[in-house]
Write an enzyme that holds these catalytic residues in place. Sequence first.
Site, PDB file in Angstrom:
ATOM      1  CG  HIS A  57      -1.969  -1.033   1.256  1.00  0.00           C
ATOM      2  ND1 HIS A  57      -3.242  -0.877   0.757  1.00  0.00           N
ATOM      3  CD2 HIS A  57      -1.904  -2.294   1.727  1.00  0.00           C
ATOM      4  CE1 HIS A  57      -3.930  -1.995   0.936  1.00  0.00           C
ATOM      5  NE2 HIS A  57      -3.126  -2.879   1.518  1.00  0.00           N
ATOM      6  CE  LYS A 108      -6.654  13.731   0.438  1.00  0.00           C
ATOM      7  NZ  LYS A 108      -6.593  12.614  -0.486  1.00  0.00           N
ATOM      8  NE  ARG A 109      -3.800   9.905  10.139  1.00  0.00           N
ATOM      9  CZ  ARG A 109      -3.385   8.977  10.999  1.00  0.00           C
ATOM     10  NH1 ARG A 109      -4.066   7.867  11.135  1.00  0.00           N
ATOM     11  NH2 ARG A 109      -2.316   9.171  11.740  1.00  0.00           N
ATOM     12  CE  LYS A 149      -2.587  10.668   3.138  1.00  0.00           C
ATOM     13  NZ  LYS A 149      -3.208   9.786   2.133  1.00  0.00           N
ATOM     14  CB  THR A 172     -10.196   4.670  -0.922  1.00  0.00           C
ATOM     15  OG1 THR A 172      -9.649   5.021   0.354  1.00  0.00           O
ATOM     16  CG2 THR A 172      -9.479   3.442  -1.448  1.00  0.00           C
ATOM     17  CE  LYS A 190     -14.107   5.824   1.315  1.00  0.00           C
ATOM     18  NZ  LYS A 190     -13.195   5.980   2.465  1.00  0.00           N
TER      19      LYS A 190
HETATM   20  C1  26Q Z   1       3.248   0.098  10.372  1.00  0.00           C
HETATM   21  C2  26Q Z   1       4.156  -0.294  11.358  1.00  0.00           C
HETATM   22  C3  26Q Z   1       4.084   0.245  12.631  1.00  0.00           C
HETATM   23  C4  26Q Z   1       3.083   1.171  12.928  1.00  0.00           C
HETATM   24  C5  26Q Z   1       2.180   1.554  11.945  1.00  0.00           C
HETATM   25  C6  26Q Z   1       2.269   1.030  10.665  1.00  0.00           C
HETATM   26  C7  26Q Z   1       1.299   1.458   9.632  1.00  0.00           C
HETATM   27  C8  26Q Z   1      -0.052   1.553   9.914  1.00  0.00           C
HETATM   28  C9  26Q Z   1      -0.956   1.962   8.948  1.00  0.00           C
HETATM   29  C10 26Q Z   1       1.721   1.750   8.344  1.00  0.00           C
HETATM   30  C11 26Q Z   1       0.809   2.146   7.368  1.00  0.00           C
HETATM   31  C12 26Q Z   1      -0.543   2.252   7.676  1.00  0.00           C
HETATM   32  C13 26Q Z   1      -1.558   2.669   6.707  1.00  0.00           C
HETATM   33  C14 26Q Z   1      -1.331   2.905   5.429  1.00  0.00           C
HETATM   34  C15 26Q Z   1      -2.394   3.336   4.522  1.00  0.00           C
HETATM   35  O1  26Q Z   1      -3.511   3.629   4.915  1.00  0.00           O
HETATM   36  N1  26Q Z   1      -2.094   3.419   3.218  1.00  0.00           N
HETATM   37  C16 26Q Z   1      -3.093   3.818   2.245  1.00  0.00           C
HETATM   38  O2  26Q Z   1      -3.754   2.645   1.785  1.00  0.00           O
HETATM   39  C17 26Q Z   1      -4.853   2.963   0.947  1.00  0.00           C
HETATM   40  C18 26Q Z   1      -5.552   1.674   0.587  1.00  0.00           C
HETATM   41  O3  26Q Z   1      -4.786   0.946  -0.314  1.00  0.00           O
HETATM   42  C19 26Q Z   1      -4.379   3.726  -0.287  1.00  0.00           C
HETATM   43  O4  26Q Z   1      -5.514   4.128  -1.010  1.00  0.00           O
HETATM   44  C20 26Q Z   1      -3.559   4.942   0.103  1.00  0.00           C
HETATM   45  O5  26Q Z   1      -3.001   5.542  -1.050  1.00  0.00           O
HETATM   46  C21 26Q Z   1      -2.458   4.540   1.071  1.00  0.00           C
HETATM   47  O6  26Q Z   1      -1.759   5.688   1.529  1.00  0.00           O
END
Ligand code: 26Q
Length: 841
Positions: free
Chosen positions: A382, A573-574, A579, A681, A685
């Site tokens: 991702h 978004k985050r 971004k 995503t 929406k």
């Molecule tokens: C990993 C290790 C330790 C702590 C936290 C994490 C961690 C947690 C969540 C790393 C990444 C995330 C989330 C990532 C995320 O939301 N990515 C998004 O995924 C979407 C679905 O595929 C995409 O549409 C977005 O582009 C992407 O940024």
Amino acid sequence: MPYYSENHFAPLVLSKPNKKLTSLKVLGMDKKSLLRNIKHYYTHRLGRDSNCSTTHYPYMALSFAVRDRLMERWISTQHSYDEQNCRRTYYLSLEFLMGRSLGNAMLNLDIDATLREGLLELGLVLEEIAESEPDAGLGNGGLGRLAACFLDSCATLQLPVKGYGIRYQYGMFRQHIENGYQVEDPDHWLRDGNPWEVERQEFTQRVSFGGHTEYYKDALGLTRARWVDTRDVLAVPFDTPVPGFRNGTVNTLRLWQAAATDEFDLEEFNAGSYTEAVGSKNNAENITMVLYPNDSSENGKELRLKQQYFLASASLKDVLRKWKSLNGDRLDDFAAKNCFQLNDTHPTVAVAELMRLLLDEERMDWDSAWSITSATMAYTNHTLLPEALERWPVRLFRQLLPRLLDIIYEINARHLAQVATRWPGDTARQRRLSIIEEGPEPQVRMAYLAIIGSFSINGVAELHSKLLVEGLFRDFYELWPEKFNNKTNGVTQRRWLAHCNPQLKALLNDEIGDAWISDLKQIQRIAPLAGRAAFRQRWAKVKRDNKKRLADLVERECGVRFNPDALFDVQVKRIHEYKRQLLNVLHCIHLYARIKADDSDNWTPRCVLLAGKAAPGYAQAKLIVKLINNVAKVINNDPQVGDRLKMAFLPNYRVSAMEVICPGTDLSEQISTAGKEASGTGNMKFMMNGALTIGTLDGANIEIREEVGDEHFLLFGLTEEEIKVQRHDYQPDLIIARSRDLSRVMELLEKGQFNQFEPGIFDPLIAAIRSPDDPWMLAADFTSYVEAQQTAAERYLCQEEWIRSAILNCAHSGKFSTDRTMQDYNREIWRLDPIRPQPPA
Ligand code: 26Q
């Protein structure tokens, strides 16, 4: 031998299945049966009377009544899966961002209209009651919400897919704003009870940590390993039903909660420290206490690695347990019947754990175990940010999961031997392809373990998948091109249109029927209607009502009045530098400067809304939140600006907020630096709800533009390739000096217009914009962004044209349903047969 009692939850076993106990009368779906049930729960279970005035108890009573209707379908779906002994997929994810369940369950059971009407007879408004439900916020953002949309689509497609995750006591933090700054509050979402889950103590699993590996000779004289002197934790499953759309299928989301074993720490216990020994139970239970609020990897946190292993081990053991109950001890067919989809690298330790279970517990030889493992695991990536690829210190692994580290070393040794055969003498390549990254603190590269252990590796949008094989994973692509594929993301139109935009749903149903709810391609049938004035008028009325609803929310939460006739320009978004919320703020400052300079002929009134959470440790992102709030305050309080421009930051962005935001949006901001957003995503929406996108050629924006056509998409910015080229010679100071607009914006920022009594606080943001090393290249895209915004403003003035584009965006959103995404996964990765459950007798 450690002193312990076996799982004390283990129930006494009945000698044979009890058919009398489970034979039941199917519950009615009519108004009368539903209301009878609701009243029964309100009085007899919840013990409330007419004096009780909160909406919480009506919400609970209603939820129990709806949940009862799910139960019988749930049981019969699971029976059908068992009876057919079908191939299944398990979606392993550290995050499931489910949001609220009540509205979704009512929609999918097709009892929402009946209940709305029935509750009115009791003097209750369904929408008000539904507001009592807290969001299940067990995810950070896109990746977690994607998992939730996938589950909805799999149930609707009747695919035997089960989600496995963690039941965090505290989900994503709640955000409030103090003096413009983000402040985090704990999200104790379970405090008032959760009617949507069932605890299944009988399937409790044991998960080990620590200890060391011991070798011994088995009965055949073969050397085998066992993991000994471990400290164990129990994993207790809680199941949530996942209903399909009007089809009788109910799938399962199984979330694990950690519990201490009853083994007391022997030494402490013998030393008489009973209370300390009991107190140390906390250690175990901490594992599932809180969701990590980072959406890029947080490096080296021991508790996070514990969470990952806890999920992987408990889930794999659960699947093996179920397998044996249906098939006996032989595992020959296991790979033919089971598939694990890894949601990013987070659950990837499952590759090594499955090997351990097959080698040490099932006593298989390496090659058999590996052929099973590498034929059942599939990995979804991702991210394109190299710094976000997960790595764990070898030292931590050795300490926490010593036996798994042995196995990872063995996987790596065999893998590197293969690399050496393919590229003899190429030691640089061997170093590049090694799971272990050498250095002063050697690291385990989780993405490499996932790639090596999986038969399928996919990105989440076309550009993203292409960049993966050209960049980050290039060497692996050369080795195994056949493993790599694309699966463009989607969103479920049940939640993100039918549920959240009831007026648009009614309009669509009226014109083209309701087949689009389970077949979104049908929605293109409204495209020809875009040319009909009468339809555009009805569309405009729906949009305006949704904008009023959003304006009310903004006024309640931010104290800012949005005029529903203005252009609603939204970025939610985050908060992340890539971004580029900062670019959006620069544009707001630019509009403000134009108004102040009296350059506002033919002006389009605009309301800019931003929302999102910053990771608590991400200083630059938190500063962007502060800047948004400060700029908004200056703009909103300047009488000279008036209704021409309003700006607000909506606190505590979450699933249920997006359900109000996306129907009321005209312009969707998707403005990441090209090549950085894997997919996005939120963009889908908004499109589904008839917003136009202003965006770069990044992630799924490219495919959105392809579907709707260039004329209905506001494109700006450098392409990924141009970014790559221009990066080498990037001089933002020069770009600023050459642009009158950008100079004026920077001047306002730099002279402290937005931080009058807080000198210097925004210096780090200013420095980032002016840095030749700015990875996000804000200044490079500023002018083209402002031009696209100007085009949007002009087009909005011609409402007829704007609405036509809005309708066409909705009409061409068919590709972005997760129903399509799940069909793609199923055709090319999972190969599951849909299973129709027996309707309840
Ligand atoms: C990993 C290790 C330790 C702590 C936290 C994490 C961690 C947690 C969540 C790393 C990444 C995330 C989330 C990532 C995320 O939301 N990515 C998004 O995924 C979407 C679905 O595929 C995409 O549409 C977005 O582009 C992407 O940024």
